[in-house]
Design an enzyme around this catalytic site. Structure first.
Site, PDB file in Angstrom:
ATOM      1  N   LEU A 153     -56.053  77.930 -38.702  1.00 38.74           N
ATOM      2  CA  LEU A 153     -56.901  76.871 -39.270  1.00 38.74           C
ATOM      3  C   LEU A 153     -56.378  75.497 -38.909  1.00 38.74           C
ATOM      4  CD1 LEU A 153     -55.250  75.510 -41.814  1.00 38.74           C
ATOM      5  CD2 LEU A 153     -56.007  77.525 -43.017  1.00 38.74           C
ATOM      6  N   CYS A 263     -47.857  70.988 -36.861  1.00 36.97           N
ATOM      7  CA  CYS A 263     -47.745  72.203 -36.044  1.00 36.97           C
ATOM      8  C   CYS A 263     -47.307  71.969 -34.604  1.00 36.97           C
ATOM      9  CB  CYS A 263     -49.072  72.952 -36.069  1.00 36.97           C
ATOM     10  SG  CYS A 263     -49.428  73.643 -37.691  1.00 36.97           S
ATOM     11  N   LYS A 323     -54.142  62.778 -37.986  1.00 35.40           N
ATOM     12  CA  LYS A 323     -55.543  62.902 -37.580  1.00 35.40           C
ATOM     13  C   LYS A 323     -56.408  62.632 -38.802  1.00 35.40           C
ATOM     14  CE  LYS A 323     -56.188  67.873 -38.158  1.00 35.40           C
ATOM     15  NZ  LYS A 323     -56.649  69.076 -37.521  1.00 35.40           N
TER      16      LYS A 323
END
Ligand code: NAD
Length: 438
Positions: A153, A263, A323
């Protein structure tokens, strides 16, 4: 199915809420009492669009609950998911597995009867084997299987991604565990989501390979943007022309200030470590990491050049998170670019729609309540994160507020012609600088 979710962060909470929506009975466990207390009182500790509705509906339906006590959640669970953090280990870039191993130990002590232990955290190849060893060392007669089920996700669209993933990857070694995972993901399977069963090692590597590949796409288009600036090409046209090729695809081809987040930076580093350890170095990923680190500095220098030096100047920065649609600041480009500008004598004012709380912990800048107050009296402004509310600023108002009409748009969210017509000096990425048209 009864599920225990160990770790109630961005991945754990979304996965738990969506599993409960599938009809399973889910207990979320976290060591962080503040988080669990907030959840129990109906508050969501992170910003993730749509998550509050899924959580509250399933709490009301009695399928989703929260506790700090792992020993209460695990014994009755058919499957225990480990969704704790695996940050970069300080100093060497290895994934820090201490949270995963600590959770495994506690699970082993609490489990009762056949249990599938599932690592949802992103973990290096071989971790599943280690987790199994830890469990067996605690309980030699433990009736369990250890399965890898990496999560793909994206923050900002996590609920939708979990409900409609491109695929589910499961690395498991026994038929019994496979049946449990098949049952857990049955609603997605019925929706024709491909469920890929592999070995545990392949599953663990798929997650790193996928993230490194996406990071490489971003890094590639950033380097193409540099070429565009030299030769007078437009990187958005180049990206579109490339992306329309079905073999390439248009996603992750947006030039910008370099990738950040919870990540890609840590996962590319961890993959590098694995590749070096097993004697199969990956020069592509090495370059991606090095180019991306340099990218953030290059972008800070680009801002410096656009302002004609930043010493003594006030710079308004719109967007601080890595983001849009998240409050996550982990490894955000702002954490490199803003301190660089400050080191050169700039005064920085920032605004972010959701990142304010984290930004206050991580950056030593004035944080404003909205975009226009950040712009008031500044020598120019920078767009660092492409939040939707920055796409339609009132340009006349912006111009009146600024000392000089200068925008450095590191996300290319404006059209050069629009900015020129509005009287701005407009510096973007991989496109020619625009002078005011009037
Ligand atoms: P996070 O930091 O938001 O959440 C981790 C949670 O685990 C924290 O709330 C922490 O208190 C809790 N925790 C740690 N040890 C615990 C223990 N022993 N018992 C109970 N709770 C414990 O992390 P995250 O962003 O959700 O990431 C979790 C994992 O998922 C990582 O491996 C990450 O790489 C991976 N992942 C993250 C994303 C993402 O977008 N954030 C996407 C895919 C995969």
């Amino acid at each position: 199915m009864r599920i225990a979710m160990i770790g109630t962060g961005y991945v754990g909470l979304v996965s738990a809420a969506c599993f409960s929506e599938f009809g399973h009975e889910v207990i979320c466990v976290d060591k962080d009492l503040g988080k669990i207390d907030a959840l129990k009182s109906g508050m969501i500790p992170i910003f993730e669009p749509g998550l509050d509705e899924v959580v509250s509906a399933n709490v009301r339906a009695g399928r989703l609950s929260f506790t700090t006590d792992l020993s209460k959640a695990v014994p009755t669970a058919d499957a225990v998911f480990i969704a704790v953090g695996t940050p970069s280990r300080r100093g060497d870039g290895h994934a820090d597995l201490s949270f995963v191993f600590a959770a495994a130990k506690e699970i082993a002590q609490a489990m009762d009867g056949y249990t599938v232990v599932v690592t949802k955290s992103t973990v290096p190849v071989g971790t599943g084997r280690e987790v199994e060893k830890i469990i067996r060392a605690q309980r030699s007669n433990a009736e369990c299987d250890v399965v890898s089920n990496p999560e793909f996700l994206r923050e900002g669209s996590a609920v939708e991604d979990f409900r409609r993933p491109d695929r589910v990857v499961v690395g498991c070694e026994t038929e019994r565990a496979r049946e449990v995972l098949t049952e857990i993901y049955r609603p997605l399977y019925l929706n024709e989501t491909p469920i890929l069963f592999t070995s545990r090692e392949s599953s663990e590597l798929i997650k790193y390979a996928a993230n490194a590949f996406l990071a490489k796409k971003i890094t590639f288009i950033n380097e193409m943007a540099n070429i565009c600036e030299k030769v007078g090409a437009d990187v958005q046209d180049v990206a579109r022309g490339m992306g329309l090729d079905g073999r390439i695809g248009g996603k992750f081809l947006h030039a910008g200030p370099g990738f950040g987040g919870s990540c890609f930076p840590k996962d590319t580093l961890a993959l590098l470590k694995t590749s070096q350890e097993v004697g199969a170095p990956t020069r592509i990923v090495e370059s991606v990491v090095a180019v991306n680190d340099q990218r953030k500095i290059d972008m800070a220098e680009k801002i410096e050049a656009a302002f004609g030096g930043v010493s003594g100047k006030t710079i308004a920065v719109l967007g601080l998170t890595f983001k849009p649609n998240t409050d996550d600041m982990r490894d955000a480009p702002s954490l490199v670019i803003i301190p660089y500008l400050q080191s050169k004598g700039a005064r920085v004012r920032g605004y972010d729609p959701e990142g304010e709380r984290e930004a206050r912990n991580l950056l030593n800048i004035e944080i404003c309540k909205d975009a226009y107050s950040a712009l008031d009296g500044a020598d120019g402004f920078v767009i660092l994160t492409e939040w939707n509310e920055f796409r339609a600023l009132d340009l006349d108002r912006v111009k009146k507020l600024l000392k000089a009409p200068l925008l450095v748009d590191l996300r290319n969210i404006y059209r050069a012609a629009t900015m020129s017509a509005a009287g701005f000096v407009y510096v973007s990425v991989g496109r020619a600088t625009q002078k005011p048209g009037k």
